[in-house]
Design a protein around this motif. Structure first.
Motif, short mmCIF file in Angstrom:
data_model
loop_
_atom_site.label_atom_id
_atom_site.label_comp_id
_atom_site.label_asym_id
_atom_site.label_seq_id
_atom_site.Cartn_x
_atom_site.Cartn_y
_atom_site.Cartn_z
N ALA A 103 -27.33 -65.93 84.82
CA ALA A 103 -26.38 -66.98 84.46
C ALA A 103 -27.08 -68.34 84.34
O ALA A 103 -26.76 -69.14 83.45
N ALA A 104 -28.03 -68.61 85.24
CA ALA A 104 -28.76 -69.87 85.18
C ALA A 104 -29.57 -69.97 83.89
O ALA A 104 -29.67 -71.05 83.29
N GLY A 105 -30.15 -68.85 83.46
CA GLY A 105 -30.87 -68.85 82.20
C GLY A 105 -29.98 -69.17 81.03
O GLY A 105 -30.36 -69.93 80.12
N ALA A 106 -28.77 -68.62 81.03
CA ALA A 106 -27.81 -68.92 79.96
C ALA A 106 -27.41 -70.39 79.99
O ALA A 106 -27.29 -71.04 78.94
N LEU A 107 -27.22 -70.95 81.18
CA LEU A 107 -26.86 -72.35 81.30
C LEU A 107 -27.98 -73.26 80.78
O LEU A 107 -27.71 -74.33 80.24
N CYS A 108 -29.22 -72.82 80.96
CA CYS A 108 -30.35 -73.60 80.44
C CYS A 108 -30.24 -73.73 78.92
O CYS A 108 -30.43 -74.82 78.37
N TYR A 109 -29.94 -72.63 78.26
CA TYR A 109 -29.82 -72.70 76.80
C TYR A 109 -28.64 -73.57 76.39
O TYR A 109 -28.71 -74.31 75.39
N TRP A 110 -27.56 -73.51 77.12
CA TRP A 110 -26.37 -74.31 76.79
C TRP A 110 -26.52 -75.77 77.21
O TRP A 110 -25.55 -76.52 77.20
N ASP A 111 -27.71 -76.16 77.62
CA ASP A 111 -28.06 -77.55 77.96
C ASP A 111 -27.41 -78.03 79.25
O ASP A 111 -27.25 -79.23 79.46
N TYR A 112 -27.03 -77.11 80.12
CA TYR A 112 -26.58 -77.47 81.46
C TYR A 112 -27.78 -77.35 82.40
O TYR A 112 -27.75 -76.60 83.40
N LEU A 113 -28.83 -78.09 82.09
CA LEU A 113 -30.09 -77.93 82.83
C LEU A 113 -29.96 -78.35 84.29
O LEU A 113 -30.50 -77.69 85.19
N ALA A 114 -29.24 -79.46 84.52
CA ALA A 114 -29.08 -79.92 85.90
C ALA A 114 -28.30 -78.91 86.72
O ALA A 114 -28.65 -78.61 87.87
N LEU A 115 -27.23 -78.35 86.14
CA LEU A 115 -26.44 -77.34 86.84
C LEU A 115 -27.26 -76.08 87.08
O LEU A 115 -27.21 -75.49 88.18
#
Length: 207
Positions: A103-115
């Protein structure tokens, strides 16, 4: 999306996976081939999460994401079953960390890097604090459970249902049930925090 942004996000994903994977290998302390997942696997899982998000965006459909999530979830279930059978039972901690890494990898792509970074660091901290958390849990008494439940009730149940407005025309408009109870929550929170600290470090440590 510009290529530099894509490479930047795909670079952040495996960094989070490496962080969690290092903790898992350190905590296990055994041969890597007996691990459910190590540093390399967690890094790949994070990149796979970013890839799933990319596929979903390119196809403009959530099924692109689900088409990767479902096989990954199936592999995690199978791997856990085999690992548990070989070692006569096993917990789900590493498996849950695997899903969070995806899930964190997916968030990285969606530009939620801080989260994504916060999730990775929080996951690593929780995994690292296993002995301390188990020791703390063994010290909990029935009174501690009741104290926690009381604070949860006044905070999560009572506060949200109170009206956030005055009780009537002046001068009763200053009597706002929500604001009044919010002060109760604040005072109770300070008291509860002190109670937890006493249980954690002892009554003789500091004020």
């Amino acid at each position: 999306m510009a290529p530099p942004a894509v490479f930047y996000r795909f670079g952040a994903a495996p960094a989070i996976g490496v962080l969690i994977g290092l903790q898992r290998e350190y905590a296990y302390g055994g041969p890597e081939d007996e691990l459910f997942a190590g540093v390399r696997t967690f890094a790949l899982i994070a990149m796979l999460g970013a890839t799933a998000a990319l596929v979903s965006d390119e196809l403009a459909s959530a099924w692109g994401f689900m088409g990767i999530v479902i096989p990954v979830g199936t592999l995690v279930v199978v791997a856990h079953s085999v690992f548990a059978w070989r070692h006569h039972g096993a917990g789900l901690t590493t498996e849950m960390a695997t899903l969070l890494t995806f899930a964190a990898g997916a968030l990285c792509y969606w530009d939620y890097l801080a989260l994504a970074a916060a999730i990775g660091v929080t996951t690593t901290v929780l995994l690292s604090l296993k002995p301390e958390m188990h020791a703390f849990a063994q010290q909990i008494t029935r009174e501690d459970v009741y104290a926690t439940l009381k604070f949860a009730v006044i905070t999560a149940i009572v506060l949200p249902v109170l009206p956030n407005q005055g009780l009537g025309p002046p001068p009763f408009d200053v009597l706002n049930p929500y604001q009044i109870w919010l002060m109760v929550v604040l005072i109770s929170g300070i008291s509860f925090l002190g109670y937890v600290m006493i249980k954690a470090v002892g009554p003789k440590q500091g004020v």
